[in-house]
Design an enzyme around this catalytic site. Structure first.
Site, PDB file in Angstrom:
ATOM      1  N   LYS A  36       1.265  14.667  -9.301  1.00  0.00           N
ATOM      2  CA  LYS A  36       0.279  15.060  -8.283  1.00  0.00           C
ATOM      3  C   LYS A  36       0.412  16.504  -7.823  1.00  0.00           C
ATOM      4  O   LYS A  36      -0.591  17.146  -7.567  1.00  0.00           O
ATOM      5  CB  LYS A  36       0.298  14.094  -7.110  1.00  0.00           C
ATOM      6  CG  LYS A  36       1.582  14.024  -6.353  1.00  0.00           C
ATOM      7  CD  LYS A  36       1.565  12.812  -5.430  1.00  0.00           C
ATOM      8  CE  LYS A  36       2.872  12.706  -4.694  1.00  0.00           C
ATOM      9  NZ  LYS A  36       3.167  11.366  -4.220  1.00  0.00           N
ATOM     10  N   ARG A 131       5.371   2.910   5.041  1.00  0.00           N
ATOM     11  CA  ARG A 131       4.152   3.412   4.422  1.00  0.00           C
ATOM     12  C   ARG A 131       3.616   2.212   3.654  1.00  0.00           C
ATOM     13  O   ARG A 131       3.442   1.153   4.256  1.00  0.00           O
ATOM     14  CB  ARG A 131       4.417   4.661   3.571  1.00  0.00           C
ATOM     15  CG  ARG A 131       3.151   5.513   3.424  1.00  0.00           C
ATOM     16  CD  ARG A 131       3.334   6.755   2.585  1.00  0.00           C
ATOM     17  NE  ARG A 131       3.534   6.444   1.162  1.00  0.00           N
ATOM     18  CZ  ARG A 131       3.722   7.366   0.229  1.00  0.00           C
ATOM     19  NH1 ARG A 131       3.733   8.650   0.548  1.00  0.00           N
ATOM     20  NH2 ARG A 131       3.886   7.018  -1.038  1.00  0.00           N
TER      21      ARG A 131
HETATM   22  C1  LIG Z   1       4.543  11.276  -4.528  1.00  0.00           C
HETATM   23  C2  LIG Z   1       5.136   9.971  -4.873  1.00  0.00           C
HETATM   24  C3  LIG Z   1       6.310   9.934  -5.640  1.00  0.00           C
HETATM   25  C4  LIG Z   1       7.059  11.179  -6.075  1.00  0.00           C
HETATM   26  O1  LIG Z   1       7.812  11.668  -5.007  1.00  0.00           O
HETATM   27  P1  LIG Z   1       8.774  12.924  -5.194  1.00  0.00           P
HETATM   28  O2  LIG Z   1       9.497  12.984  -3.904  1.00  0.00           O
HETATM   29  O3  LIG Z   1       7.919  14.090  -5.467  1.00  0.00           O
HETATM   30  O4  LIG Z   1       9.688  12.616  -6.322  1.00  0.00           O
HETATM   31  C5  LIG Z   1       6.803   8.688  -5.998  1.00  0.00           C
HETATM   32  N1  LIG Z   1       6.190   7.553  -5.618  1.00  0.00           N
HETATM   33  C6  LIG Z   1       5.075   7.551  -4.872  1.00  0.00           C
HETATM   34  C7  LIG Z   1       4.448   6.249  -4.494  1.00  0.00           C
HETATM   35  C8  LIG Z   1       4.503   8.756  -4.466  1.00  0.00           C
HETATM   36  O5  LIG Z   1       3.390   8.754  -3.734  1.00  0.00           O
END
Ligand SMILES: *Cc1c(COP(=O)(O)O)cnc(C)c1O
Length: 374
Positions: A36, A131
């Protein structure tokens, strides 16, 4: 050169991905690279896949579609709960989505049946960060209901910590996830392929030597791109922390008083702390602003101090050098600033060093050049 720009060293992030894939493989854990912050860049996706990443994940179906259209054929997961309005696209472009709502899974089932596909799902479990996630005591009921739905395969369970509330992944919550996976298997009699323990904040736990139990997957974004541990923002040993740089250009450079004059009210973005009175300073304005970056997430080079930012101007103090108009100043970014810079259409993205190890042996004319992506 075009400015502002984000310079992305593909060789360095590929190195980071390769190191993390290898270290986690030794613990029986696979890596889903989370795209992302790259806006679903097919270039970065390919760099990760070459590094040994097996699956790609993104929170947004638009990014997944972009990677598919860019020719990336690896398995992809939507790691945010799908919107009801997007289920047809989710079924079309992904193999797997992460879910917490029965109503959404029912819609995915209908869309998958229509498309004559089997759609895989991972059920996200709430383990304290508040969350996304099904509460553990509702998990059995959810599984039971989903098992009745055609064209849906429950592939695994997962959780996400340290995002909303900063809850640290530890032996206790990870053991709870493993126990939930075991309990679903014994209650319903089918195997769960995926137990996805979390994000980059899990690395400390996963590489710390403790028993990882059933956890066999992590979803990593920030640690690969920035080389640091999001729990404390400290560098992870052996990884590059300077793979991504933001470069902005000076459009005004003057000696000015350090304090404003006139009656002081709020500025465009609230009430800034009044600047220290330190006489006159060398002030520079860079052509970048809050529309493009989060000023709090920028780390300037030595000798530069960020004073304020408005929509289109970043005001800095330069203590060591006089930065003339046209000069470029490089910054390191944190994840928030990176997300915004990547999302801004005003910030160009430049790839460099596809293969940094080999390039050192090439004649200068063959050295990789900076290639604008648009
Ligand atoms: C953004 C996201 C991640 C990745 O998180 P990082 O801290 O960038 O490694 C993993 N799982 C979910 C559900 C996310 O939204």
């Amino acid at each position: 050169m075009i400015a502002p720009r984000v310079e992305i060293d593909l060789g360095k992030i590929q190195h980071n991905a390769r190191v993390l894939v290898k270290r986690l493989a030794a613990r029986g854990i696979s890596v889903t690279a989370v795209m992302k912050a790259t806006l679903g860049s097919p270039e970065i996706a390919n760099a990760f896949l070459e590094a040994g990443v097996k699956t790609l994940g993104d929170a947004r179906i638009e990014n997944i579609t972009k990677m598919r259209q860019g020719g990336v054929s690896a398995p992809m997961a939507l790691i945010r709960s799908p919107m009801c309005s997007q289920v047809a696209r989710v079924v079309k472009y992904t193999e797997l989505s992460f879910n917490t709502e029965l109503d959404v899974v029912r819609l995915l089932s209908a869309a998958a049946r229509k498309a004559k596909r089997i759609h895989g799902i991972v059920l996200m479990v709430e383990l304290g960060d508040l969350r996304e996630g099904i509460l553990p005591n509702a998990l059995n009921h959810t599984v039971q209901e989903i098992l009745r739905l055609p064209n849906i395969a429950i592939k695994g369970v997962g959780t996400n910590l340290a995002c909303r509330s900063g809850v640290v992944p530890d032996a206790r919550n990870m053991a709870e996830l493993s126990a939930l996976a075991n309990s679903i298997e014994s209650t319903f009699g089918f195997p769960l392929e995926i137990v996805s323990g979390g994000n980059s904040a899990n690395l400390h736990w996963a590489l710390g030597g403790a028993d990882v139990g059933r956890v066999n997957n992590l979803r990593l974004g920030e640690s690969i791109l920035l080389g640091c541990d999001p729990l404390n923002r400290q560098p992870i040993s052996g990884l590059h922390t300077d793979a991504i740089t933001l470069v902005a250009e000076v459009i005004e450079s003057k000696v000015k008083p350090s304090q404003p004059w006139g009656t002081i009210a709020q500025n465009a973005f609230g009430s800034p702390a009044p600047p220290k009175s330190i006489g006159h300073i060398q002030q520079a304005i860079l052509a970048i602003g809050r529309q493009d970056i989060d000023p709090a997430g920028l780390e300037p080079p030595p000798g530069i101090e960020i004073l304020e930012a408005s929509s289109d101007h970043l005001v800095v103090r330069s203590s060591r050098f006089n930065h003339p108009v046209g000069a470029e100043i490089p910054f390191q970014l944190n994840y928030g600033a990176l997300l915004r810079a990547m999302t801004s259409p005003f910030v160009s993205k430049l790839w460099k060093n596809r293969a940094p190890i080999l390039s050192s042996s090439l004649p200068p004319s063959k050295k990789p050049r900076l290639i604008p992506s648009y």
